[in-house]
Enzyme design. Structure first.
Site, PDB file in Angstrom:
ATOM      1  N   THR A 130       0.842  -0.971   0.022  1.00 45.97           N
ATOM      2  CA  THR A 130       0.075  -0.165   0.018  1.00 45.97           C
ATOM      3  C   THR A 130       1.032   1.009  -0.173  1.00 45.97           C
ATOM      4  O   THR A 130       1.793   1.380   0.725  1.00 45.97           O
ATOM      5  CB  THR A 130      -0.863  -0.022   1.170  1.00 45.97           C
ATOM      6  OG1 THR A 130      -1.692  -1.401   1.282  1.00 45.97           O
ATOM      7  CG2 THR A 130      -1.832   1.184   1.380  1.00 45.97           C
ATOM      8  N   GLU A 131       0.321   2.106  -0.906  1.00 43.18           N
ATOM      9  CA  GLU A 131       1.179   3.577  -0.773  1.00 43.18           C
ATOM     10  C   GLU A 131      -0.142   4.578  -0.582  1.00 43.18           C
ATOM     11  O   GLU A 131      -1.030   4.445  -0.912  1.00 43.18           O
ATOM     12  CB  GLU A 131       1.756   3.898  -2.192  1.00 43.18           C
ATOM     13  CG  GLU A 131       2.750   2.661  -2.677  1.00 43.18           C
ATOM     14  CD  GLU A 131       3.311   3.044  -4.084  1.00 43.18           C
ATOM     15  OE1 GLU A 131       4.138   2.235  -4.312  1.00 43.18           O
ATOM     16  OE2 GLU A 131       2.815   3.962  -4.756  1.00 43.18           O
ATOM     17  N   GLY A 133      -2.477   7.194  -1.307  1.00 45.21           N
ATOM     18  CA  GLY A 133      -3.262   7.540  -2.558  1.00 45.21           C
ATOM     19  C   GLY A 133      -3.436   6.312  -3.439  1.00 45.21           C
ATOM     20  O   GLY A 133      -4.021   6.622  -4.297  1.00 45.21           O
ATOM     21  N   SER A 136      -6.195  -0.110  -2.538  1.00 41.19           N
ATOM     22  CA  SER A 136      -6.118  -1.474  -3.070  1.00 41.19           C
ATOM     23  C   SER A 136      -5.810  -1.408  -4.439  1.00 41.19           C
ATOM     24  O   SER A 136      -5.797  -2.622  -5.123  1.00 41.19           O
ATOM     25  CB  SER A 136      -7.805  -1.709  -2.871  1.00 41.19           C
ATOM     26  OG  SER A 136      -8.196  -1.739  -1.405  1.00 41.19           O
ATOM     27  N   THR A 162       2.140  -3.613   7.873  1.00 39.78           N
ATOM     28  CA  THR A 162       2.019  -4.477   9.220  1.00 39.78           C
ATOM     29  C   THR A 162       3.535  -5.052   9.389  1.00 39.78           C
ATOM     30  O   THR A 162       4.295  -5.461   8.413  1.00 39.78           O
ATOM     31  CB  THR A 162       1.241  -5.500   9.079  1.00 39.78           C
ATOM     32  OG1 THR A 162      -0.079  -5.054   8.678  1.00 39.78           O
ATOM     33  CG2 THR A 162       0.921  -6.467  10.252  1.00 39.78           C
ATOM     34  N   TYR A 239       0.872 -10.650 -11.092  1.00 38.29           N
ATOM     35  CA  TYR A 239       0.482 -11.920 -11.293  1.00 38.29           C
ATOM     36  C   TYR A 239       0.472 -12.642  -9.862  1.00 38.29           C
ATOM     37  O   TYR A 239      -0.154 -13.436  -9.633  1.00 38.29           O
ATOM     38  CB  TYR A 239       1.223 -12.781 -12.384  1.00 38.29           C
ATOM     39  CG  TYR A 239       0.859 -14.241 -12.511  1.00 38.29           C
ATOM     40  CD1 TYR A 239      -0.179 -14.672 -12.894  1.00 38.29           C
ATOM     41  CD2 TYR A 239       1.995 -15.061 -11.802  1.00 38.29           C
ATOM     42  CE1 TYR A 239      -0.339 -16.105 -12.804  1.00 38.29           C
ATOM     43  CE2 TYR A 239       1.572 -16.583 -11.952  1.00 38.29           C
ATOM     44  CZ  TYR A 239       0.588 -16.948 -12.271  1.00 38.29           C
ATOM     45  OH  TYR A 239       0.437 -18.469 -12.202  1.00 38.29           O
ATOM     46  N   GLU A 248      -4.221 -14.620   1.689  1.00 40.48           N
ATOM     47  CA  GLU A 248      -4.337 -13.406   2.335  1.00 40.48           C
ATOM     48  C   GLU A 248      -5.877 -13.287   2.861  1.00 40.48           C
ATOM     49  O   GLU A 248      -5.959 -12.928   4.102  1.00 40.48           O
ATOM     50  CB  GLU A 248      -3.680 -12.079   1.890  1.00 40.48           C
ATOM     51  CG  GLU A 248      -3.854 -10.992   2.817  1.00 40.48           C
ATOM     52  CD  GLU A 248      -3.141  -9.513   2.099  1.00 40.48           C
ATOM     53  OE1 GLU A 248      -3.452  -8.448   2.454  1.00 40.48           O
ATOM     54  OE2 GLU A 248      -2.589  -9.756   0.917  1.00 40.48           O
ATOM     55  N   ASN A 372     -14.039  -4.237   1.704  1.00 39.70           N
ATOM     56  CA  ASN A 372     -15.096  -5.083   1.406  1.00 39.70           C
ATOM     57  C   ASN A 372     -15.924  -4.800   0.203  1.00 39.70           C
ATOM     58  O   ASN A 372     -16.534  -5.210  -0.464  1.00 39.70           O
ATOM     59  CB  ASN A 372     -16.031  -5.288   2.667  1.00 39.70           C
ATOM     60  CG  ASN A 372     -15.583  -6.308   3.590  1.00 39.70           C
ATOM     61  OD1 ASN A 372     -14.462  -6.734   3.592  1.00 39.70           O
ATOM     62  ND2 ASN A 372     -16.390  -6.566   4.519  1.00 39.70           N
TER      63      ASN A 372
END
Length: 385
Positions: A130-131, A133, A136, A162, A239, A248, A372
């Site tokens: 994650t960055e 901006g 997902s 994490t 991929y 995950e 979600n």
């Protein structure tokens, strides 16, 4: 409390013995330290090493690389046994994800170098996706890895990572070719010790999961050997991410089930002891009906989780089903935490009662691993044929 449903076809005697051993260790070494780790904002490294000594992190790692050589069901057991004791701080779920990337895509040299240390707890792993901006949208990462002789130079930043404060080995999602979109994404492993230009930001203050160290990471011309590329060639990262995301997302469903089982156990004990208007809170019809609803939802989730683990063990857990178990599990977890906290009354709002911590810990389950809303979009796509 048990992860296993009565009809779970994937469960063996070895899984049950592993669960018993894991439970004993966690009762002795994890449970007494939960509040300390919450206060400190990090799990002690000594605990990681002790967990490694007992084999808790080695279940699915091949024997030749320091593991038990079992399937991923063993990792599922460890995750459940942890969360069913009311803990969301130990970042083993991420450790498991990192080991599976290396097991699935790493070279023999990479496996021999890193897997034994991840199994033993000598190394703590993280994955930097994650960055700021991007959220997902993994195709939109801006972190780059440019060739420089026999090395890559990594530049960029990551957020919400994490194990970010303690990780010794970080799988970095980066663009090795900015012109190719998703086909320009690669995974590169960074050993943090002595890495010039690598910097950890602050330990982020969160609503829940406070014992889990979550950090910003910064890369300024960080030099990494080209041999640390995960996979045979550049451009396979997207991929690889898509192939591993089902595990995950299943871990989130397993975590939800463990937390639910713990919350229901604590709530039943409380309402059996607490009295109001001359009778036990358990004796009110509303209490009994609410608990009946929660228990039913928990058992539906248990069957679904076990079905997903069985599919995973034979390589048949598809992305749509994984999205469903992540979405459903986290939604049910939050519903049940709400109901259980309500049954505690005013005491449910006090942090001295674990239900308050579990309530706060649950909220992020609907966000990380893909929100979600994204899960529902992925599920809907499978129906639009």
């Amino acid at each position: 409390m048990s992860l296993f449903s009565s009809t779970a076809a994937w469960v063996t005697d070895e899984h049950r013995m592993f669960a018993e051993a894991a439970g004993r260790f966690l009762d002795d070494e994890l449970v007494p330290n939960i509040e300390t780790w919450v206060d400190n904002g990090v799990v002690d490294r000594d605990f990681w090493r002790k967990a490694g000594e007992t084999g808790l992190m080695a279940g699915a790692i091949p024997e030749e690389f320091g593991g038990v050589g079992g399937g991923m069901g063993f990792d599922a057991v460890t995750i459940y046994e942890q969360t069913s004791r009311g803990d969301a701080g130990w970042g083993y779920g991420i450790q498991s994800i990192v080991t599976h990337y290396i097991t699935a895509y790493g070279s023999e040299e990479q496996k021999a170098k890193w897997l034994p240390k991840l199994a033993s707890g000598e190394m703590v792993g993280a994955i930097a996706m994650t960055e700021p901006g991007t959220g997902s949208d993994l195709q939109a990462v801006r972190t780059t890895a440019e060739k420089d002789g026999n090395s890559y130079r990594i530049n960029g930043s990551k957020i919400f990572i994490t194990n970010g404060q303690t990780a010794d080995l970080i799988i970095v999602v980066a663009k090795t070719d900015k012109t190719l979109g998703s086909k320009g994404v690669s995974l590169i492993a960074l050993e943090t010790e002595g890495a010039e230009g690598f910097r950890r930001g602050r330990n982020l203050k969160k609503l829940g999961m406070k014992a889990n160290d979550t950090a910003e990471l910064f890369f300024e011309d960080v030099k990494v050997p080209m041999t640390n590329l995960i996979g045979p060639e550049e451009g396979h990262g997207f991929y690889q991410l898509m192939k591993q995301l089902p595990w995950e997302r299943l871990t989130i469903g397993i975590m939800a089930l463990g937390a639910i089982d713990f919350a229901l156990s604590e709530t039943v004990k409380y309402v059996q002891e607490r009295k109001a208007f001359g009778q036990r809170v358990m004796d009110f019809q509303n209490t009994r009906f609410k608990l009946a609803e929660c228990k039913t939802k928990a058992e539906v989730l248990r069957s679904f989780v076990n079905d997903c683990i069985a599919r995973l063990e034979v390589g048949q857990l598809d992305a749509t089903t994984a999205s469903m178990v992540k979405y459903y599990g986290s939604e049910v977890q939050n519903e049940i935490m709400h109901e259980c906290l309500q049954l505690f009354g005013g005491y449910g709002f006090m942090m001295e009662y674990p239900i308050a911590r579990l309530y706060a810990d649950a909220r992020v389950q609907m966000i990380y691993g893909g929100t979600n809303e994204v899960m529902k979009e992925l599920i809907a796509r499978s129906m639009d044929v």
